[in-house]
Scaffold this motif. Structure first.
Motif, PDB file in Angstrom:
ATOM      1  N   PHE A  43       0.838  -1.209   0.000  1.00  0.00           N
ATOM      2  CA  PHE A  43       0.000   0.000   0.000  1.00  0.00           C
ATOM      3  C   PHE A  43       0.872   1.257   0.000  1.00  0.00           C
ATOM      4  CE2 PHE A  43      -2.802   3.174   2.126  1.00  0.00           C
ATOM      5  CZ  PHE A  43      -3.849   3.156   1.198  1.00  0.00           C
ATOM      6  N   PRO A  59      -0.403   2.811  -3.550  1.00  0.00           N
ATOM      7  CA  PRO A  59      -1.725   2.821  -2.911  1.00  0.00           C
ATOM      8  C   PRO A  59      -2.862   2.596  -3.909  1.00  0.00           C
ATOM      9  CG  PRO A  59      -0.520   4.894  -2.474  1.00  0.00           C
ATOM     10  CD  PRO A  59       0.371   4.026  -3.299  1.00  0.00           C
ATOM     11  N   TRP A  76      -5.607  -0.251  -3.373  1.00  0.00           N
ATOM     12  CA  TRP A  76      -6.981   0.225  -3.157  1.00  0.00           C
ATOM     13  C   TRP A  76      -7.884  -0.279  -4.282  1.00  0.00           C
ATOM     14  CZ3 TRP A  76      -9.634   2.181   0.804  1.00  0.00           C
ATOM     15  CH2 TRP A  76     -10.884   2.742   0.541  1.00  0.00           C
ATOM     16  N   TYR A  86      -8.863  -3.915  -3.733  1.00  0.00           N
ATOM     17  CA  TYR A  86      -9.905  -4.100  -2.714  1.00  0.00           C
ATOM     18  C   TYR A  86     -11.247  -3.537  -3.174  1.00  0.00           C
ATOM     19  CZ  TYR A  86      -6.750  -6.172   0.633  1.00  0.00           C
ATOM     20  OH  TYR A  86      -5.893  -7.047   1.251  1.00  0.00           O
ATOM     21  N   GLU A  87     -11.227  -2.467  -3.967  1.00  0.00           N
ATOM     22  CA  GLU A  87     -12.484  -1.938  -4.500  1.00  0.00           C
ATOM     23  C   GLU A  87     -13.127  -2.947  -5.445  1.00  0.00           C
ATOM     24  OE1 GLU A  87     -13.446   0.297  -2.330  1.00  0.00           O
ATOM     25  OE2 GLU A  87     -14.226   1.559  -3.931  1.00  0.00           O
ATOM     26  N   PRO A 125     -13.310   1.143   5.918  1.00  0.00           N
ATOM     27  CA  PRO A 125     -12.055   1.827   5.598  1.00  0.00           C
ATOM     28  C   PRO A 125     -11.672   2.809   6.701  1.00  0.00           C
ATOM     29  CG  PRO A 125     -13.852   2.636   4.190  1.00  0.00           C
ATOM     30  CD  PRO A 125     -14.406   1.498   4.990  1.00  0.00           C
ATOM     31  N   ARG A 185      -6.404   0.591 -11.409  1.00  0.00           N
ATOM     32  CA  ARG A 185      -5.821   1.296 -10.257  1.00  0.00           C
ATOM     33  C   ARG A 185      -6.773   2.417  -9.872  1.00  0.00           C
ATOM     34  NH1 ARG A 185      -1.659   3.916 -10.735  1.00  0.00           N
ATOM     35  NH2 ARG A 185      -0.042   3.112  -9.372  1.00  0.00           N
ATOM     36  N   PRO A 228      -6.755   5.982  -3.554  1.00  0.00           N
ATOM     37  CA  PRO A 228      -7.607   5.953  -2.356  1.00  0.00           C
ATOM     38  C   PRO A 228      -8.080   7.353  -1.995  1.00  0.00           C
ATOM     39  CG  PRO A 228      -5.303   5.631  -1.763  1.00  0.00           C
ATOM     40  CD  PRO A 228      -5.354   5.648  -3.261  1.00  0.00           C
ATOM     41  N   PRO A 286      -3.845   9.117   3.126  1.00  0.00           N
ATOM     42  CA  PRO A 286      -4.685   8.184   2.358  1.00  0.00           C
ATOM     43  C   PRO A 286      -5.526   7.287   3.271  1.00  0.00           C
ATOM     44  CG  PRO A 286      -2.380   8.059   1.657  1.00  0.00           C
ATOM     45  CD  PRO A 286      -2.407   8.925   2.881  1.00  0.00           C
ATOM     46  N   ARG A 331      -7.134   3.624   3.931  1.00  0.00           N
ATOM     47  CA  ARG A 331      -6.760   2.241   3.611  1.00  0.00           C
ATOM     48  C   ARG A 331      -7.944   1.305   3.851  1.00  0.00           C
ATOM     49  NH1 ARG A 331      -3.402  -1.190   7.767  1.00  0.00           N
ATOM     50  NH2 ARG A 331      -4.935  -2.675   6.986  1.00  0.00           N
ATOM     51  N   PRO A 332      -7.934   0.137   3.219  1.00  0.00           N
ATOM     52  CA  PRO A 332      -8.996  -0.843   3.503  1.00  0.00           C
ATOM     53  C   PRO A 332      -8.931  -1.289   4.964  1.00  0.00           C
ATOM     54  CG  PRO A 332      -7.702  -1.481   1.562  1.00  0.00           C
ATOM     55  CD  PRO A 332      -6.969  -0.354   2.209  1.00  0.00           C
TER      56      PRO A 332
END
Ligand code: OAD
Length: 257
Positions: free
Chosen positions: A58, A62, A66, A69-70, A127, A149, A152, A161, A163-164
């Motif tokens: 990350f 990032p 991100w 995970y999205e 998040p 990509r 975040p 930023p 993060r998850p």
């Protein structure tokens, strides 16, 4: 289906007073959520799962992490709980006491009616700021963006930023969740482990803790796993078939108790 539910499993679940259900990615496989090890397909296949799910990854990129995970969150958003999730909620409603402990970062247990799953590895829906840990809003859901990509969002408090809210390799498990899991596990009389490879520690210790404290262990998994050794009964099959059959065999159906 009868052969999937041996009498020993029916007796163990029928007589248990405190039941811990411990789930992994295989639980959600039949809802169309790829297991962790299957998740790096398609455009993601050139990446290494263990290298994407780290704080170093990350920091390095990032938007890559991100975006991954999205993409997973968009899959979960479109998925529905399967009959296995419903059977888990039915077991919880029928046994006198217990807990549901999951390694999954999806919300399919909640959507199936499980009141309070303990999320050992965090959640795709929590998040937080990477610097000040302030919770951040879950972004509006977009079309699945495999391989894209996505930068975040920034924390509303400190601009770092976001993060998850999941546990990455090398990170500690959330203290409260781990304590709740260990407390429930060390005092249960039956542990039902479902759809986990039993390879990722410390979570994989949960069934072993239960066995050490004298609980019976039933495993549901189509494949052999290292947990075969601690399981009293191994039910070889997919969760969405085996769990409803187990509930049917013990209580005669999955309708609300
Ligand atoms: P894995 O992806 O390691 O293993 C999934 C397990 O589910 C395997 O043992 C499969 O045989 C089994 N399986 C597949 N389909 C199934 C089905 N329909 N019914 C029942 N079982 C099925 O997933 P986990 O064990 O959950 O951690 O992995 C543990 C952790 O490793 C994850 O929480 C994640 C990952 O790294 C973090 O992100 C920290």
């Amino acid at each position: 289906m009868g052969q999937l539910v041996p009498r020993e499993a029916v007796a163990l679940l029928g007589q248990a007073r405190r039941v811990v259900i411990f789930t992994g990615a295989g639980m959600s496989a039949e809802s169309g959520v790829p297991t962790f090890r299957d998740a790096l397909t398609g455009l993601w296949q050139r990446f290494d799962a263990q290298a994407l799910a780290t704080s170093q990854a990350f920091r390095d990129d990032p938007a890559l992490v991100w975006g991954w995970y999205e993409w997973r969150r968009s899959i979960v958003g479109r998925a529905r709980p399967n009959p296995g999730h419903l059977a888990v909620a039915a077991i919880e409603a029928r046994v006198p006491d217990g807990a549901l402990v999951t390694q999954n970062v999806d919300d399919l247990h909640e959507r199936a009616g499980s009141p309070a799953p303990v999320h050992l590895h965090g959640s795709l829906f929590a998040p937080r700021c990477v610097a000040c840990a302030h919770p951040a809003p879950v972004p509006a859901e977009e079309e699945p963006a495999e391989g894209r990509r996505v930068p975040p969002p920034r924390c509303a408090h400190c601009s770092a930023p976001v993060r998850p809210g999941v546990v990455w390799f090398g990170e500690a498990l959330p203290q409260e969740a781990l304590a709740a899991a260990v407390e429930a596990t060390s005092s249960c009389d039956l542990l039902l482990t479902v759809g986990t490879s039993g390879l990722v520690y410390p979570a994989a210790e949960i069934p072993q803790v239960a066995a050490r404290f004298g609980a019976a262990v039933i495993q549901v998994n189509p494949e052999e796993t290292p947990l075969d050794a601690v399981a009293d009964v191994n039910l070889r099959g997919p969760a969405a078939r085996v769990l409803p059959a187990l509930v049917e065999a013990v209580w005669g159906g999955t309708d609300p108790a």
